[in-house]
Scaffold this motif. Sequence first.
Motif, mmCIF file in Angstrom:
data_model
loop_
_atom_site.group_PDB
_atom_site.id
_atom_site.type_symbol
_atom_site.label_atom_id
_atom_site.label_comp_id
_atom_site.label_asym_id
_atom_site.label_seq_id
_atom_site.Cartn_x
_atom_site.Cartn_y
_atom_site.Cartn_z
ATOM 1 N N GLN A 153 1.668 6.536 -7.021
ATOM 2 C CA GLN A 153 0.528 7.408 -7.331
ATOM 3 C C GLN A 153 0.890 8.885 -7.214
ATOM 4 O O GLN A 153 0.401 9.714 -7.991
ATOM 5 N N ASP A 154 1.761 9.211 -6.268
ATOM 6 C CA ASP A 154 2.141 10.607 -6.050
ATOM 7 C C ASP A 154 2.889 11.213 -7.242
ATOM 8 O O ASP A 154 3.012 12.441 -7.331
ATOM 9 N N ASN B 13 0.824 -1.215 0.000
ATOM 10 C CA ASN B 13 0.000 0.000 0.000
ATOM 11 C C ASN B 13 0.856 1.261 0.000
ATOM 12 O O ASN B 13 0.526 2.246 -0.668
ATOM 13 N N ASP B 14 1.964 1.223 0.755
ATOM 14 C CA ASP B 14 2.876 2.370 0.767
ATOM 15 C C ASP B 14 3.554 2.537 -0.585
ATOM 16 O O ASP B 14 3.754 3.663 -1.066
ATOM 17 N N LYS C 277 2.330 1.619 -3.510
ATOM 18 C CA LYS C 277 1.328 2.158 -4.435
ATOM 19 C C LYS C 277 1.160 3.655 -4.249
ATOM 20 O O LYS C 277 1.073 4.410 -5.223
ATOM 21 N N LYS C 278 1.123 4.097 -3.008
ATOM 22 C CA LYS C 278 0.959 5.530 -2.729
ATOM 23 C C LYS C 278 2.154 6.327 -3.266
ATOM 24 O O LYS C 278 1.985 7.419 -3.839
ATOM 25 N N THR C 279 3.344 5.779 -3.115
ATOM 26 C CA THR C 279 4.540 6.444 -3.620
ATOM 27 C C THR C 279 4.458 6.639 -5.128
ATOM 28 O O THR C 279 4.755 7.717 -5.659
ATOM 29 N N VAL D 6 -1.441 -0.583 -9.376
ATOM 30 C CA VAL D 6 -1.320 0.589 -8.518
ATOM 31 C C VAL D 6 -2.658 1.319 -8.368
ATOM 32 O O VAL D 6 -2.972 1.859 -7.301
#
Length: 343
Positions: free
Chosen positions: A11-12, A4-5, A7-9, A340
Amino acid sequence: MKMNDLKKTIQDFFQDGTVTIIGSGLSIAEGLPSMGDLANELDNKMTTFLKTADEKKIWNEISERFDEGVGLEETLHEVKPTKNLEQKIRELTANYVRSKEDQALKRVILENDSFRLSAYLMRFNIRNNGLTIITTNYDRLIEYSCELVGLRVDNLFVGKYFSRYLPNQSKYSFCVGVKKRKKKQAVEFAPKVTILKPHGCLSWYIVNNEPIAAPMIREDDCLIITPGANKYREGYNEPFDSQRAKANDSIDSAERFIIIGYGFSDDHLETHLRKQILSGKPTLIFTHTLSEKANEIVKNFSNVTAFTHDNLGTKIINIEAETILKKVNLWDIGEMVKEVFNE
């Protein structure tokens, strides 16, 4: 890092200020030739065009290096072809790439398939300033990927069938209206992708001493810079010169980079790109295999993370460690977008 972390990285990075740099790896994934394929094509076809004993001698030297496993770029730096050979290399390259591009486009149109890049582009919220893509590829797969999902393309030419190179005017052709904002008028632009091609394109030609883009023409004497020492000389002619300058300006002003299938082997871009990465700009690399130069960058800069192929899934590499992510192909941007963004 937890999934999850991670994916967030990723996505940013899908926001304003991200510049995408695309190399041959993306086109190869869609069925276009690699440098090795191109070397084989040239070696198989060139003998028909050799006119003099000197040309035959030069090509024999080139062919011997191919047989020894020396790459196309390195070979054409070591053994300089004549002007006629350079021209034939350009023509054979254009014809070969165009034939494979045709196959890729027919697959998408006739078989209801899609290009990997289309899904990637749709994850950006493209505003007035648009999205910038820099590519060393000659083919039009990026352009096709954009327009297949309703994104307009700014290639710095103005016109449709016989477009003139007007880099300072092209942006105005995307105006769709004028809106009032706080008692002031503001020009509104359609969502667009600016595609910069410092090595040229299969659609570009010189007509009456002027660069034009004409997609309906299928001649092989198009404006492309092929591998070898000549690419540095050709790179300072128009439209290559201003394409490179605008690409470097975009690199300098970028906030972050996503690099897809690019091996860091082009001196036209490297000075600016390396400097900006060195300055600390966040960078993601998605590629099947890291080139030697790309690996050196990943291993030396803490702001760079690479996603590459592994038999078990994806290898994630940064300055600190290498991690294997099993059964997930994040190195392939098509699969990455699905994973992602949970598509």
